[in-house]
Design a protein around this motif. Structure first.
Motif, short mmCIF file in Angstrom:
data_model
loop_
_atom_site.label_atom_id
_atom_site.label_comp_id
_atom_site.label_asym_id
_atom_site.label_seq_id
_atom_site.Cartn_x
_atom_site.Cartn_y
_atom_site.Cartn_z
N LYS A 62 0.84 -1.32 -0.20
CA LYS A 62 -0.02 0.12 0.04
C LYS A 62 0.84 1.16 -0.09
O LYS A 62 0.57 2.21 0.84
N GLY A 63 1.86 1.14 -0.76
CA GLY A 63 2.85 2.47 -1.03
C GLY A 63 2.30 3.24 -2.20
O GLY A 63 2.32 2.63 -3.28
N GLY A 64 2.21 4.50 -2.06
CA GLY A 64 1.86 5.31 -3.03
C GLY A 64 3.33 5.78 -4.09
O GLY A 64 2.83 5.63 -5.22
N TYR A 65 4.26 5.94 -3.62
CA TYR A 65 5.52 6.24 -4.33
C TYR A 65 5.85 5.08 -5.37
O TYR A 65 6.07 5.17 -6.35
N GLU A 66 5.83 3.66 -4.65
CA GLU A 66 6.22 2.68 -5.59
C GLU A 66 5.10 2.28 -6.46
O GLU A 66 5.63 2.10 -7.86
N THR A 67 3.78 2.32 -6.20
CA THR A 67 2.97 2.19 -7.16
C THR A 67 2.97 3.36 -8.29
O THR A 67 2.87 3.02 -9.56
N ALA A 68 3.17 4.58 -8.07
CA ALA A 68 3.47 5.55 -8.87
C ALA A 68 4.54 5.20 -9.81
O ALA A 68 4.59 5.43 -10.96
N THR A 69 5.93 4.92 -9.34
CA THR A 69 6.92 4.78 -10.09
C THR A 69 6.82 3.64 -10.97
O THR A 69 7.15 3.73 -11.93
N GLY A 70 6.07 2.48 -10.50
CA GLY A 70 5.81 1.51 -11.22
C GLY A 70 4.77 1.72 -12.46
O GLY A 70 5.16 1.29 -13.49
N TYR A 71 3.98 2.55 -12.24
CA TYR A 71 3.04 2.97 -13.03
C TYR A 71 3.64 3.69 -14.20
O TYR A 71 3.51 3.71 -15.63
N VAL A 72 4.37 4.70 -13.79
CA VAL A 72 5.30 5.53 -14.81
C VAL A 72 6.05 4.78 -15.64
O VAL A 72 6.11 4.89 -16.90
#
Length: 165
Positions: A62-72
């Motif tokens: 449930k980490g926002g930074y990891e999810t956002a980096t992965g999506y980018v």
């Protein structure tokens, strides 16, 4: 703690597998197995694969930074795929903008609980600063009345007498 350590270890192993897969497809592209640019193929697999690893890890913890980096990274991988498929540039731009908008909305949905501002004046039992200050001043005054500060008298001429000779 042990669960997060194992999860991180699985993430590292998956990242190593993605790098190895990217190198294998790059070498296959060099040998002419695929009809696309080998650099685009290798970087596409690397960025999209690492993006998926980051996204899955981010969703699990449930980490926002990891999810956002992965999506980018996934969007970058898809962009490289579109370039390799020779899609016109304005279509790639439109698709990328749509994907970025979807990513922002997904991230907002994931973190919406943390983005909600809870106002303290709407809570039950709320007291304003002035009410708290008035209560504190009243309590201080009551404490002073109950426990008066002793006065120390100075010796005066009456007690000491006139000894000015």
């Amino acid at each position: 703690m042990k669960k997060n350590k194992n999860l991180l270890l699985f993430g590292i192993i998956a990242a190593i597998a993605v790098v190895a897969l990217s190198v294998v497809f790059f070498v296959l592209g060099l040998n002419g197995v695929f009809k696309v640019n080998e650099f685009l193929l290798g970087f596409m697999i690397l960025s999209a694969g690492m993006g998926l690893v980051f996204m899955i890890y981010g969703i699990v913890v449930k980490g926002g930074y990891e999810t956002a980096t992965g999506y980018v990274l996934v969007v970058v991988g898809l962009t490289l795929l579109f370039v390799a498929l020779s899609i016109v540039w304005y279509a790639i731009l439109f698709i990328d903008l749509a994907l970025v908008l979807v990513g922002v909305l997904i991230l907002l949905a994931m973190k919406s609980k943390y983005l909600t501002v809870e106002r303290t004046d709407e809570k039950e039992g709320y007291k304003s600063f002035y009410e708290l200050k008035a209560e504190k001043d009243a309590a201080e005054k009551k404490r002073e009345e109950e426990n008066p500060v002793p006065e120390f008298k100075r010796p005066s001429d009456e007690i000491l007498g006139d000894k000015k000779d």
